[in-house]
Every structure is written in structure tokens, then in C-alpha cells.
Design an enzyme around this catalytic site. Structure first.
Site, PDB file in Angstrom:
ATOM      1  N   LYS A   1       0.858  -1.189   0.000  1.00 46.28           N
ATOM      2  CA  LYS A   1       0.000   0.000   0.000  1.00 46.28           C
ATOM      3  C   LYS A   1       0.886   1.229   0.000  1.00 46.28           C
ATOM      4  O   LYS A   1       2.012   1.191   0.524  1.00 46.28           O
ATOM      5  CB  LYS A   1      -0.891   0.025   1.233  1.00 46.28           C
ATOM      6  CG  LYS A   1      -2.166   0.840   1.048  1.00 46.28           C
ATOM      7  CD  LYS A   1      -3.231   0.030   0.337  1.00 46.28           C
ATOM      8  CE  LYS A   1      -4.523   0.804   0.220  1.00 46.28           C
ATOM      9  NZ  LYS A   1      -5.639  -0.096  -0.137  1.00 46.28           N
TER      10      LYS A   1
ATOM     11  N   ASP B   1      -6.853   4.124  -4.653  1.00 49.27           N
ATOM     12  CA  ASP B   1      -7.489   4.066  -3.337  1.00 49.27           C
ATOM     13  C   ASP B   1      -8.143   5.440  -3.128  1.00 49.27           C
ATOM     14  O   ASP B   1      -8.461   6.111  -4.122  1.00 49.27           O
ATOM     15  CB  ASP B   1      -6.443   3.722  -2.254  1.00 49.27           C
ATOM     16  CG  ASP B   1      -7.084   3.346  -0.926  1.00 49.27           C
ATOM     17  OD1 ASP B   1      -7.666   2.260  -0.845  1.00 49.27           O
ATOM     18  OD2 ASP B   1      -7.029   4.141   0.023  1.00 49.27           O
TER      19      ASP B   1
HETATM   20  P1  NAD Z   1     -13.535   7.739  -2.419  1.00 44.09           P
HETATM   21  O1  NAD Z   1     -12.569   8.851  -2.214  1.00 44.09           O
HETATM   22  O2  NAD Z   1     -14.092   7.504  -3.772  1.00 44.09           O
HETATM   23  O3  NAD Z   1     -14.793   7.953  -1.426  1.00 44.09           O
HETATM   24  C1  NAD Z   1     -14.681   8.181  -0.063  1.00 44.09           C
HETATM   25  C2  NAD Z   1     -15.971   8.857   0.400  1.00 44.09           C
HETATM   26  O4  NAD Z   1     -15.985   8.932   1.818  1.00 44.09           O
HETATM   27  C3  NAD Z   1     -16.143  10.279  -0.115  1.00 44.09           C
HETATM   28  O5  NAD Z   1     -17.475  10.445  -0.582  1.00 44.09           O
HETATM   29  C4  NAD Z   1     -15.928  11.143   1.139  1.00 44.09           C
HETATM   30  O6  NAD Z   1     -16.689  12.358   1.114  1.00 44.09           O
HETATM   31  C5  NAD Z   1     -16.450  10.201   2.193  1.00 44.09           C
HETATM   32  N1  NAD Z   1     -15.994  10.513   3.544  1.00 44.09           N
HETATM   33  C6  NAD Z   1     -14.757  10.871   3.964  1.00 44.09           C
HETATM   34  N2  NAD Z   1     -14.781  11.066   5.297  1.00 44.09           N
HETATM   35  C7  NAD Z   1     -16.040  10.806   5.711  1.00 44.09           C
HETATM   36  C8  NAD Z   1     -16.688  10.799   6.953  1.00 44.09           C
HETATM   37  N3  NAD Z   1     -16.043  11.121   8.089  1.00 44.09           N
HETATM   38  N4  NAD Z   1     -17.997  10.459   6.992  1.00 44.09           N
HETATM   39  C9  NAD Z   1     -18.651  10.140   5.871  1.00 44.09           C
HETATM   40  N5  NAD Z   1     -18.105  10.110   4.687  1.00 44.09           N
HETATM   41  C10 NAD Z   1     -16.812  10.444   4.600  1.00 44.09           C
HETATM   42  O7  NAD Z   1     -12.831   6.450  -1.839  1.00 44.09           O
HETATM   43  P2  NAD Z   1     -13.178   4.914  -2.138  1.00 44.09           P
HETATM   44  O8  NAD Z   1     -12.264   4.446  -3.201  1.00 44.09           O
HETATM   45  O9  NAD Z   1     -14.648   4.742  -2.294  1.00 44.09           O
HETATM   46  O10 NAD Z   1     -12.669   4.249  -0.772  1.00 44.09           O
HETATM   47  C11 NAD Z   1     -13.491   4.216   0.391  1.00 44.09           C
HETATM   48  C12 NAD Z   1     -13.014   3.112   1.288  1.00 44.09           C
HETATM   49  O11 NAD Z   1     -13.077   1.884   0.573  1.00 44.09           O
HETATM   50  C13 NAD Z   1     -11.559   3.236   1.780  1.00 44.09           C
HETATM   51  O12 NAD Z   1     -11.455   2.671   3.066  1.00 44.09           O
HETATM   52  C14 NAD Z   1     -10.802   2.399   0.789  1.00 44.09           C
HETATM   53  O13 NAD Z   1      -9.549   1.937   1.305  1.00 44.09           O
HETATM   54  C15 NAD Z   1     -11.801   1.274   0.599  1.00 44.09           C
HETATM   55  N6  NAD Z   1     -11.580   0.489  -0.614  1.00 44.09           N
HETATM   56  C16 NAD Z   1     -11.706   1.060  -1.854  1.00 44.09           C
HETATM   57  C17 NAD Z   1     -11.484   0.275  -2.983  1.00 44.09           C
HETATM   58  C18 NAD Z   1     -11.654   0.811  -4.368  1.00 44.09           C
HETATM   59  O14 NAD Z   1     -11.499   0.019  -5.326  1.00 44.09           O
HETATM   60  N7  NAD Z   1     -12.010   2.080  -4.542  1.00 44.09           N
HETATM   61  C19 NAD Z   1     -11.114  -1.072  -2.845  1.00 44.09           C
HETATM   62  C20 NAD Z   1     -11.021  -1.625  -1.569  1.00 44.09           C
HETATM   63  C21 NAD Z   1     -11.257  -0.814  -0.461  1.00 44.09           C
END
Ligand code: NAD
Length: 420
Positions: free
Chosen positions: A107, A147
Site C-alpha cells: 500500500k 485508493d
Molecule cells: P472515495 O474517495 O471515492 O470515497 C470516499 C468517500 O468517503 C467520499 O465520498 C468522502 O466524502 C467520504 N468521507 C470521507 N470522510 C467521511 C466521513 N467522516 N464520513 C462520511 N463520509 C466520509 O474512496 P473509495 O475508493 O470509495 O474508498 C473508500 C473506502 O473503501 C476506503 O477505506 C478504501 O480503502 C476502501 N476500498 C476502496 C477500494 C476501491 O477500489 N475504490 C477497494 C477496496 C477498499
């Protein structure tokens, strides 16, 4: 950061909790499985649009490569830290192992609020990091992916930087690329899709109907919004509440997940969505009376205080590490079924694996094939987890997931034999 909020300690505690049920595993092997093999810390000096220089701290943790090349995303966020990156890289090891894809875990992250920088500045910052990463990455060494706050654009820049410096074409050096740059059909939706599939399997396991089940989603980005859309469109669930960093919106009759996503796309937040009946805080969303809660934002969203008040019956962890270990204990005592992140959000890395396979073969699949293969991987992993949970009489799904995953990594390590 206090120990109770440090995700690296959470990872280590999760490994210890599962290792307690693996009596044949040597303590020295467990010790190896609890810390990264190496961590790069680098300071990137990058020219801003006005000619000034700015320094950005960045990390890449290569946690474990026993089962294959290191694999994991790159995050752009002001709270990125060495320990957060170490934890996220460790979760990737066990995630790849539970879905049985041939990768280790890595990561990376840059300490940055990307909203404060122009596109050209972000491109120079990303290329500078890719240049630092060049000796470490490669399709057989370490394969970054998107991510939080990174996506296809950043992956295309990393691929181009690497290929230009190496004088080659090697699209499999990074996954999550745009389709025209060697990306895979179905990759953008993959994390939301595995969240939907895991929830579907869990409701079926519990003998409950997911159609018309009520759902609250914290974090309406890539993972959360697509999980909401698929839960609504493919399973008929009712999305009653969603949130992002601006706050939460709630409608007891159900929100239109796609319309909310379009609204957020246009305005930058879910707050103010016209169809919403009421606005709430993020904490209030987490304790709403719903059947399914999907935390899809960042780590530590659910601590013991919130866990005590959670009313959902099932929590599907789309985010990485959204429930603290102490909160996990509270939820287990309260019979809330937690679907662990290492399975629930494994769709992203699984379709990244499909992308890498396609890149190496230079032969591309249809979206239908990607989704079919993903469904097979996730349902097989869910079945394997349930078998371990029941046959070994394990206390939680998380411990079952880690038990299966740790055994797979430990076997690969032991089979490799010793080296002077
Ligand atoms: P992203 O940036 O697309 O979305 C994150 C969202 O969370 C945004 O809408 C943001 O406004 C919101 N947010 C941030 N702080 C917040 C809070 N305190 N309360 C409510 N909402 C809040 O990111 P993503 O890619 O969707 O990733 C989200 C999670 O999923 C992370 O933990 C990431 O590691 C995990 N994840 C993502 C993927 C992927 O393929 N995108 C894969 C595995 C895990």
C-alpha cells in the site's frame, strides 16, 4: 495517534485474535506475519504552477510477498501516515489470501489534500512519486492501484511514467487504469459489487430476505455509491440513508441511489439533495435503525461508543478497517454480524487481478465475463469463510476470514523453505 486509533495496532490485534485459533502455527511465523517486510518513506520536491517548490511526504509499504507480487492501492489524503500505510498493506495480504488470488500485499500514500492542487500539479506530484517507486514496482514485483482520492487518471500517469523510464510497455505494472490505457471492464464497480455480493450471501446465510431490506451507507465515493446502486438495482434493497464528509441525508421511503450519485457529482456533496427528507450528522447515520449498514469511508468510523448504539443487524465493511477491534467485540456481544473488509471489499483487488491477467495476455474480457468470474471468487470465498466459522466453531466471521487467510500465507512461506 493514540494506540486505540492506530490502524497498524488494529491489524496486529486482528492477526493475534485469529492466530489464537491456529495452535499449530509457530509464534515466530506469526511474528513475521504481523509486520511489513519493508517501507519506503520519501519526500517529493515538486514545482507548483507559480514556480515555487513544495515537499510532500509519501510512503510505500511492502508487507508480505509470500504468495506473489505486492499489491495494493495508493491513497492521497492529509491523514496518510506511516502506520496507516503499514496497516493498509497488511490488510491487502490477508485480503488477497482470503479470495485466493496470487498476490502479496502492499500500500502507498501521499500526505496531501488533493483538492488544494491543480491538475497539472497533481500530475507532477504523481509522476514524482512514480519515479521514486520505479525500482520497487513492476508487474512481477509490486503493482499499485487506486485508493481514496486516486483513480484511473493517477494510474494512467503512473503507468506512463514507469513505461517511459523503463523504455517498454508494461500495462500490468499498475491496475485500475482507464479502459483505453489497458484497464479492465468492471474494475470501477468491482468494490461496490463485492460489497453487494457479500451482503447478499450473508442475508441468505441468515435466512433473511435482502429485497426491501433497509440500508445506510457511510461514504458516498467509489465503493459506497456503487454498492448502494447495486444493492438497490440488482437486489431490490431500499437505500434510506447515505453520507459523505458533508453530512448525511435520510429518506424513510428510500433514496434513488443513482440520482444521489449524480447530485453529488454535480454539487460535490450529498447534502442538499432535493429528494432527501431529513439531514443528519455522520454519526447519526451509523446508528440508524436499518437492516444493513455499509461503512464505506475511512478507518475507525465505528468505535465502542457508536458500536453500543448500532441498530443494524449486519455491517458490510466496504471501507478498510472501519470498525475498531474494541468495537468489534461490542458488536459480537450484541450479535451484530460484521462482514469483514478483507472479504467484503475484495472485489477491487480481484478485478485488479483480472486486469493484470488480461494485460499480461494482451487479451481482454467482456464485462459480463469479469462480473461472472468476480461472483464466483466472492461466493467461493464466502463459502470457505462460513465453513471455517462453523467447522472450527470460531467466534466471528472476521476471525474465520483471518484464520483461513493466515494459514494460506503461512503455508506459502513454509513451502518456500529456508534461505541463508
Ligand atoms: P472515495 O474517495 O471515492 O470515497 C470516499 C468517500 O468517503 C467520499 O465520498 C468522502 O466524502 C467520504 N468521507 C470521507 N470522510 C467521511 C466521513 N467522516 N464520513 C462520511 N463520509 C466520509 O474512496 P473509495 O475508493 O470509495 O474508498 C473508500 C473506502 O473503501 C476506503 O477505506 C478504501 O480503502 C476502501 N476500498 C476502496 C477500494 C476501491 O477500489 N475504490 C477497494 C477496496 C477498499
Amino acid at each position: 495517534m493514540s494506540d486505540s486509533a492506530n490502524p497498524f495496532f488494529h491489524l496486529q490485534e486482528q492477526i493475534d485474535d485469529a492466530a489464537a485459533y491456529l495452535p499449530t502455527l509457530d509464534n515466530d511465523v506469526i511474528a513475521r506475519l504481523k509486520r511489513p517486510e519493508r517501507v519506503l518513506e520519501t519526500n517529493l520536491t515538486v514545482e507548483m504552477d507559480d514556480g515555487s517548490l513544495e515537499v510532500f511526504t509519501a510512503f510505500r509499504s511492502q508487507f508480505n510477498g509470500d504468495r506473489g507480487p505486492y499489491k495494493g492501492g495508493i491513497r492521497f489524503h492529509p491523514d496518510v501516515s506511516r502506520d496507516e500505510v503499514k496497516a493498509l498493506s497488511g490488510w491487502m495480504v490477508y485480503k488477497c489470501a482470503i479470495v485466493d488470488i496470487p498476490y502479496g500485499g502492499g500500500k502507498g500514500g501521499i500526505v496531501i489534500d488533493p483538492r488544494e492542487y491543480s491538475t497539472s500539479e497533481l500530475e507532477r506530484i504523481t509522476r514524482s512519486f512514480a519515479t521514486e517507486l520505479r525500482p520497487l514496482i513492476g508487474e512481477d514485483q509490486d503493482i499499485p492501484a487506486p485508493d481514496v482520492n486516486t483513480g484511473q487518471r493517477e494510474m494512467n500517469w503512473i503507468k506512463d511514467t514507469y513505461e517511459s523510464l523503463e523504455g517498454t510497455t508494461e500495462p500490468g505494472v499498475v491496475t485500475g487504469k482507464a479502459i483505453d490505457s489497458g484497464g479492465s471492464a468492471g474494475r470501477v464497480a468491482a468494490t461496490g459489487r463485492s460489497t453487494m455480493l457479500t451482503a447478499r450471501e450473508a442475508f441468505s446465510y441468515l435466512g433473511r430476505d435482502i429485497e426491501n431490506a433497509t440500508v445506510a451507507v457511510q461514504g458516498y465515493g467509489n465503493a459506497g455509491s456503487i454498492a448502494a446502486q447495486l444493492l438497490e438495482d440488482e437486489l431490490g434493497a431500499t437505500i434510506v440513508a447515505v453520507s459523505d464528509s458533508s453530512g448525511a441525508i435520510y429518506s424513510p421511503d428510500g433514496l434513488d441511489a443513482t440520482a444521489v450519485k449524480e447530485f453529488k457529482h454535480e454539487t460535490g456533496s450529498v447534502s442538499g439533495y432535493g429528494g432527501a427528507v431529513e439531514e443528519y450528522s455522520n454519526e447519526e447515520l451509523l446508528t440508524m435503525d436499518v437492516d444493513l449498514l455499509v461503512p464505506a469511508a475511512l478507518e475507525n468510523a465505528i468505535d465502542t461508543t457508536i458500536a453500543t448504539d448500532v441498530q443494524a443487524d449486519v455491517i458490510a465493511e466496504a471501507a478498510n478497517g472501519p470498525v475498531t477491534p474494541d468495537a468489534d467485540d461490542v458488536l459480537a456481544e450484541r450479535d451484530v454480524l460484521v462482514l469483514p473488509d478483507i472479504l467484503t471489499n475484495a472485489g477491487g483487488v480481484t478485478v485488479s487481478y483480472f486486469e493484470w491477467v488480461q494485460n499480461r495476455q494482451r487479451f481482454y474480457w467482456t464485462e459480463e465475463r469479469v462480473n461472472e468470474e468476480l461472483e464466483r471468487v466472492i461466493t467461493d470465498a464466502f463459502d470457505g469463510l462460513v465453513t471455517a466459522y462453523e467447522e472450527r466453531n470460531l467466534p466471528t466471521f472476521r476471525i474465520a476470514a483471518y484464520a483461513v487467510a493466515i494459514e494460506r500465507v503461512a503455508r506459502a512461506f513454509e513451502q518456500a523453505g529456508s534461505w541463508p
